[in-house]
Design a protein around this motif. Structure first.
Motif, PDB file in Angstrom:
ATOM      1  N   LEU A 120       0.800  -1.271   0.179  1.00 40.50           N
ATOM      2  CA  LEU A 120       0.066   0.033  -0.043  1.00 40.50           C
ATOM      3  C   LEU A 120       1.055   1.231  -0.143  1.00 40.50           C
ATOM      4  N   LYS A 121       1.895   1.261   0.651  1.00 40.37           N
ATOM      5  CA  LYS A 121       2.880   2.566   0.850  1.00 40.37           C
ATOM      6  C   LYS A 121       3.607   2.466  -0.505  1.00 40.37           C
ATOM      7  N   ARG A 122       3.988   1.507  -1.175  1.00 42.36           N
ATOM      8  CA  ARG A 122       4.778   1.661  -2.563  1.00 42.36           C
ATOM      9  C   ARG A 122       3.891   2.010  -3.525  1.00 42.36           C
ATOM     10  N   PHE A 126      -1.781   4.007   0.994  1.00 39.79           N
ATOM     11  CA  PHE A 126      -1.737   3.510   2.481  1.00 39.79           C
ATOM     12  C   PHE A 126      -2.753   4.388   3.273  1.00 39.79           C
ATOM     13  N   ARG A 127      -2.704   5.644   2.860  1.00 38.15           N
ATOM     14  CA  ARG A 127      -3.483   6.529   3.713  1.00 38.15           C
ATOM     15  C   ARG A 127      -5.095   6.425   3.459  1.00 38.15           C
ATOM     16  N   ASP A 128      -5.027   5.698   2.212  1.00 39.85           N
ATOM     17  CA  ASP A 128      -6.693   5.519   1.807  1.00 39.85           C
ATOM     18  C   ASP A 128      -7.153   4.400   2.321  1.00 39.85           C
ATOM     19  N   ALA A 129      -6.417   3.549   2.866  1.00 36.56           N
ATOM     20  CA  ALA A 129      -6.899   2.236   3.194  1.00 36.56           C
ATOM     21  C   ALA A 129      -7.956   1.958   4.261  1.00 36.56           C
ATOM     22  N   ASP A 130      -8.205   3.099   5.165  1.00 31.99           N
ATOM     23  CA  ASP A 130      -9.360   3.320   5.950  1.00 31.99           C
ATOM     24  C   ASP A 130     -10.567   3.855   5.434  1.00 31.99           C
ATOM     25  N   ALA A 131     -10.485   4.122   4.186  1.00 32.16           N
ATOM     26  CA  ALA A 131     -11.607   4.947   3.494  1.00 32.16           C
ATOM     27  C   ALA A 131     -12.575   3.756   2.784  1.00 32.16           C
ATOM     28  N   THR A 147      -2.547  -5.455  -4.142  1.00 30.84           N
ATOM     29  CA  THR A 147      -1.854  -5.561  -2.936  1.00 30.84           C
ATOM     30  C   THR A 147      -2.662  -7.075  -2.580  1.00 30.84           C
ATOM     31  N   SER A 148      -3.994  -7.139  -2.786  1.00 39.63           N
ATOM     32  CA  SER A 148      -4.848  -8.294  -2.147  1.00 39.63           C
ATOM     33  C   SER A 148      -4.204  -9.575  -2.736  1.00 39.63           C
ATOM     34  N   ALA A 149      -3.597  -9.637  -3.938  1.00 39.91           N
ATOM     35  CA  ALA A 149      -3.338 -10.758  -4.658  1.00 39.91           C
ATOM     36  C   ALA A 149      -1.704 -11.244  -4.146  1.00 39.91           C
ATOM     37  N   LEU A 150      -0.989 -10.219  -3.653  1.00 40.61           N
ATOM     38  CA  LEU A 150       0.325 -10.546  -2.951  1.00 40.61           C
ATOM     39  C   LEU A 150       0.455 -10.769  -1.520  1.00 40.61           C
ATOM     40  N   ILE A 151      -0.685 -10.517  -0.704  1.00 40.04           N
ATOM     41  CA  ILE A 151      -0.403 -10.584   0.559  1.00 40.04           C
ATOM     42  C   ILE A 151      -0.146 -11.951   1.072  1.00 40.04           C
TER      43      ILE A 151
END
Length: 254
Positions: A120-122, A126-131, A147-151
């Motif tokens: 998310l930072k890359r 990251f700051r939008d993850a709570d929205a 991101t979801s495919a790589l976690i």
């Protein structure tokens, strides 16, 4: 790592994928190219279990995925899939969606949250993850799906048109992530219309046209021939020119 043998998909009298075969080694970035309607997405849906092949074999890590539902279920645990359209639950926040995906893969949330934070930072979201996701732009949704495919650190990442909606900065980020996955032993199956990206990151390429593979080779080698000719009149050109030449020649033969 992944071997596909004579894979076919028919809809009545129409053959969408016609005897496709290829082999992808561990750590390889494999490009799967073709014009619209060539059979790329149908092939991807069969690889991910979203479509049942009419015939053929899909072998991953020595296991025949079509032999049993258990084999396919086990394969999906170590597989990541990024579709051409970022399908997400709009009423969830970014974090809620990522936790949902983590639960699907039965992974520890604290571990996957750390991995997710890095991506998310890359991607600078990251700051939008709570929205709520319904407030996200198309590009933001695409980055969330990435991101979801790589976690869960997939062994095999299947990607269908990854660059749609991404700006040049994030295209560069995606290419770097692909290289990192490959260098760490992960394998990538990459379907894209962005031939410059395929030329830059892929080690091997297959070109599919009208459901059949018309070229399959290492990138540098595939740029030195067209169709079955030993010598190419586009020798030394870029992949885009070779791709157009090959598909034009195959169209004339049909």
């Amino acid at each position: 790592m992944l071997e596909v043998k004579n894979l076919a998909k028919k809809y009545g009298d129409f053959t969408a994928v016609d005897g496709v075969s290829f082999n992808i080694e561990r750590g390889e970035i494999f490009g799967f190219l073709g014009p619209n309607g060539a059979g790329k997405t149908t092939t991807i849906k069969m690889l991910t279990g979203l479509l049942k092949p009419t015939s053929g074999e899909i072998i991953m890590n020595g296991q025949d995925l079509l032999a049993s539902e258990t084999n396919f279920k086990n394969a999906r645990r170590v597989m990541g899939y990024i579709p051409d359209t970022p399908n997400v639950y709009e009423k969830l926040t970014g974090w809620e969606f990522l936790r949902f995906v983590s639960d699907i893969f039965e992974r520890d949330w604290e571990e996957t949250r750390q991995i997710a934070s890095q991506y998310l930072k890359r991607f600078n979201i990251f700051r939008d993850a709570d929205a709520l996701i319904e407030t996200y732009s198309h590009g933001m949704r695409q980055k969330l799906v990435f991101t979801s495919a790589l976690i869960h650190k997939p062994e095999l990442l299947i990607v269908d048109e990854p660059m749609i909606g991404l700006d040049p900065k994030n295209v560069k980020v995606v290419k770097q992530i692909f290289r990192e996955i490959s260098e760490s032993g992960g394998t990538i199956f990459l379907s894209t219309h962005t031939l410059a990206v395929a030329e830059e990151v892929c080690s091997k390429i297959a070109i599919i046209f009208h459901g059949k593979i018309i070229a399959l080779d290492e990138v540098d080698k595939i740029k030195k021939y067209t169709d079955n000719k030993e010598q190419s009149d586009v020798l030394g050109k870029n992949l885009e020119e070779v791709f157009l030449k090959l598909t034009e020649e195959s169209e004339e033969e049909n």
